[in-house]
Design an enzyme around this catalytic site. Structure first.
Site, PDB file in Angstrom:
ATOM      1  NE  ARG A 205      -3.568   0.044   2.547  1.00 45.95           N
ATOM      2  CZ  ARG A 205      -3.935  -0.805   3.511  1.00 45.95           C
ATOM      3  NH1 ARG A 205      -3.377  -0.751   4.692  1.00 45.95           N
ATOM      4  NH2 ARG A 205      -4.847  -1.705   3.285  1.00 45.95           N
ATOM      5  CE1 TYR A 206       0.350   4.171   4.143  1.00 45.32           C
ATOM      6  CE2 TYR A 206       0.718   2.005   5.094  1.00 45.32           C
ATOM      7  CZ  TYR A 206       0.021   3.192   5.070  1.00 45.32           C
ATOM      8  OH  TYR A 206      -0.996   3.404   5.952  1.00 45.32           O
TER       9      TYR A 206
ATOM     10  NE  ARG B 109       5.071   1.969   6.243  1.00 45.03           N
ATOM     11  CZ  ARG B 109       4.738   3.153   5.739  1.00 45.03           C
ATOM     12  NH1 ARG B 109       5.361   3.619   4.671  1.00 45.03           N
ATOM     13  NH2 ARG B 109       3.776   3.851   6.286  1.00 45.03           N
TER      14      ARG B 109
ATOM     15  CB  CYS C 251      -4.377 -15.658  15.721  1.00 46.65           C
ATOM     16  SG  CYS C 251      -4.492 -14.565  14.297  1.00 46.65           S
TER      17      CYS C 251
ATOM     18  CB  CYS D 268      -8.867 -10.289  18.897  1.00 48.43           C
ATOM     19  SG  CYS D 268      -7.158 -10.713  19.253  1.00 48.43           S
TER      20      CYS D 268
ATOM     21  CB  CYS E 142      -9.812  -9.939  14.542  1.00 46.05           C
ATOM     22  SG  CYS E 142      -8.590 -10.086  13.232  1.00 46.05           S
TER      23      CYS E 142
ATOM     24  NE  ARG F 215      -4.789  -7.979   7.473  1.00 48.69           N
ATOM     25  CZ  ARG F 215      -3.671  -7.487   8.027  1.00 48.69           C
ATOM     26  NH1 ARG F 215      -3.124  -8.070   9.080  1.00 48.69           N
ATOM     27  NH2 ARG F 215      -3.099  -6.426   7.500  1.00 48.69           N
TER      28      ARG F 215
ATOM     29  CG  ASP G 238      -9.641  -1.294  11.253  1.00 50.28           C
ATOM     30  OD1 ASP G 238      -9.527  -0.126  10.832  1.00 50.28           O
ATOM     31  OD2 ASP G 238      -8.683  -1.995  11.627  1.00 50.28           O
TER      32      ASP G 238
ATOM     33  CG  ASP H  82      -5.802   0.908   8.133  1.00 52.69           C
ATOM     34  OD1 ASP H  82      -5.787   1.229   6.926  1.00 52.69           O
ATOM     35  OD2 ASP H  82      -4.928   0.219   8.681  1.00 52.69           O
TER      36      ASP H  82
ATOM     37  CE  LYS I 286      -1.779   0.615  10.217  1.00 55.99           C
ATOM     38  NZ  LYS I 286      -1.426   0.104   8.869  1.00 55.99           N
TER      39      LYS I 286
HETATM   40  C1  LIG Z   1      -0.429  -0.711   8.676  1.00 55.19           C
HETATM   41  C2  LIG Z   1       0.189  -1.061   7.414  1.00 55.19           C
HETATM   42  C3  LIG Z   1       1.563  -0.897   7.207  1.00 55.19           C
HETATM   43  C4  LIG Z   1       2.481  -0.338   8.267  1.00 55.19           C
HETATM   44  O1  LIG Z   1       2.266   1.009   8.420  1.00 55.19           O
HETATM   45  P1  LIG Z   1       3.225   1.852   9.411  1.00 55.19           P
HETATM   46  O2  LIG Z   1       2.571   3.182   9.435  1.00 55.19           O
HETATM   47  O3  LIG Z   1       4.590   1.843   8.804  1.00 55.19           O
HETATM   48  O4  LIG Z   1       3.202   1.128  10.721  1.00 55.19           O
HETATM   49  C5  LIG Z   1       2.096  -1.222   5.990  1.00 55.19           C
HETATM   50  N1  LIG Z   1       1.328  -1.711   4.995  1.00 55.19           N
HETATM   51  C6  LIG Z   1       0.006  -1.880   5.167  1.00 55.19           C
HETATM   52  C7  LIG Z   1      -0.775  -2.417   4.032  1.00 55.19           C
HETATM   53  C8  LIG Z   1      -0.612  -1.572   6.381  1.00 55.19           C
HETATM   54  O5  LIG Z   1      -1.918  -1.770   6.540  1.00 55.19           O
HETATM   55  S1  SF4 Z   2      -6.263  -9.034  16.100  1.00 57.15           S
HETATM   56 FE1  SF4 Z   2      -6.831 -10.598  14.569  1.00 57.15          FE
HETATM   57  S2  SF4 Z   2      -4.906 -11.064  13.527  1.00 57.15           S
HETATM   58 FE2  SF4 Z   2      -4.355 -10.062  15.477  1.00 57.15          FE
HETATM   59  S3  SF4 Z   2      -4.091 -11.763  16.941  1.00 57.15           S
HETATM   60 FE3  SF4 Z   2      -6.212 -11.032  17.132  1.00 57.15          FE
HETATM   61  S4  SF4 Z   2      -7.355 -12.429  15.788  1.00 57.15           S
HETATM   62 FE4  SF4 Z   2      -5.214 -12.574  15.158  1.00 57.15          FE
END
Ligand SMILES: *Cc1c(COP(=O)(O)O)cnc(C)c1O
Ligand code: SF4
Length: 347
Positions: free
Chosen positions: A90-91, A94, A103, A107, A110, A112, A273, A310, A317
């Site tokens: 996305r960025y 990174r 996991c 949670c 969560c 995801r 989220d 996000d 973010k």
């Molecule tokens: C959160 C996230 C990151 C990391 O973002 P930082 O601001 O560097 O912590 C990188 N890629 C994706 C897709 C993310 O959702």
């Molecule tokens: S927040 Fe989601 S991905 Fe992270 S440990 Fe909990 S269940 Fe797993």
């Protein structure tokens, strides 16, 4: 208390954490979202407290069956930015490398939750893993690889080492970051073999540790944290702001201080989220801003995470703390931590 991770409604009934009357609804929840409560987290739950902040994070409730129109299965738009399986780019500098979708705990809030668990997206291995690594190798702008999932620390030391030894051969990658709950929810598994594997890239290694309530950070957790620090791994924190769990400046201050006492630098405080069935955890951004403002100035600067949202749809973010500065033609109005406004004149 069980010595193994609880994974089914039957096991929760046996442990006495859910009521028999609720079982049919909870089975409907379990059919859609995985359950997992490690022995360490079981030990922290006060069974007779209906508002227990640990139980609220891990014990399923019927409220998860309620889905609002704004909620969706991919709330932060991972799929929109996935050039190859297992990579989210996305960025510019990174990428996320999602090697596993299991996991140690599941949670209830969560983001995801539709991708993790035994029925989730599975593990990245073989040719798919090779394609993901090749993507990183051919994109020289990638400075940092973030292993997330799921939780990368549930992988065996052997598997982790294999991935990291491949990343070791990519010169432009300088930083490896892991996002994990393992040091908190399953601290005894942070052993020498795992730590050696985490460092197998030979690169600068960071771990972002996810915890939401000060009670999670026990003396056993401290032992695991000390081991990671001793191995030269840098630690930052990650917390989700959650209604009924930590939406209180005093609790949040205690959590952030505890992180700093353990030498974990507070990093992000996430606004929850729009994941399906998580409405009961969400507070307004306005309330979040009030809580964050209550920390600023009153608690050490080391204890200040960045409050982030996000943006739904995969736009990334963004910090969302209330602004303390207003532009004027000849300067700025700035507000101090007591809420008093001052004028800063342009020079
Ligand atoms: C959160 C996230 C990151 C990391 O973002 P930082 O601001 O560097 O912590 C990188 N890629 C994706 C897709 C993310 O959702
Ligand atoms: S927040 Fe989601 S991905 Fe992270 S440990 Fe909990 S269940 Fe797993």
């Amino acid at each position: 208390m069980s010595t193994k991770t609880l994974k089914t409604v039957e096991e929760l009934l046996e442990a006495g954490w859910v009521k028999a009357d609720d079982a049919p609804q909870l089975k409907a929840v379990a059919a859609r979202y995985a359950i997992g409560i490690t022995p360490s987290m079981q030990a922290l739950i006060t069974a007779d407290d209906p508002n227990d902040p640990i139980a609220a994070q891990f014990v399923p409730t019927a409220a998860e069956l309620v889905q609002t129109p704004q909620e969706n299965a991919d709330p932060i738009g991972d799929h929109a930015h996935s050039p190859v399986e297992g990579i989210v780019h996305r960025y510019p500098d990174r990428v996320l490398l999602k090697a596993v979708h299991a996991c140690p705990v599941y949670c209830r809030f969560c983001f995801r939750r539709e991708m993790v668990g035994p029925d989730g997206d599975g593990m990245l291995a073989g040719a798919a893993l090779e394609r993901a690594i090749d993507y990183i190798r051919t994109h020289t702008e990638i400075w940092e690889v973030i292993l997330t999932g799921g939780d990368p620390l549930v992988l065996s030391a052997r598997r982790l080492r294999a991935i990291l030894e491949q990343l070791a051969t990519i010169d432009h990658v300088k930083i490896i970051r892991f996002h994990t709950r393992v040091p908190v929810v399953d601290a005894p598994s942070i052993n020498d073999e795992l730590i050696d594997a985490l460092k197998a890239s030979g690169k600068t290694t960071y771990i972002a540790i996810h915890a939401n309530h000060p009670r999670e950070l026990t003396e056993t957790v401290k032992v695991a944290i000390d081991r990671l620090l001793h191995a030269g791994i840098a630690l930052v924190s990650q917390t989700v702001l959650l209604k009924g769990i930590n939406d209180d400046p005093a609790i949040l201050a205690e959590l952030m201080r505890r992180f700093v006492e353990l030498r974990i630098r507070p990093y992000y405080l996430h606004h929850p989220d729009l994941a399906p069935g998580t409405g009961h955890f969400r507070l307004s951004i306005q309330r979040g801003q009030e809580i964050v403002a209550a920390l600023r100035g009153h608690v050490s600067g080391l204890c200040q995470p960045v409050y982030v949202l996000d943006i739904p749809g995969g736009h990334g973010k963004i910090p969302i703390a209330a602004s303390t500065i207003i532009d004027e033609s000849d300067g700025y109005h700035v507000t101090d931590f007591r809420g008093v406004s001052h004028f800063y004149q342009n020079s």
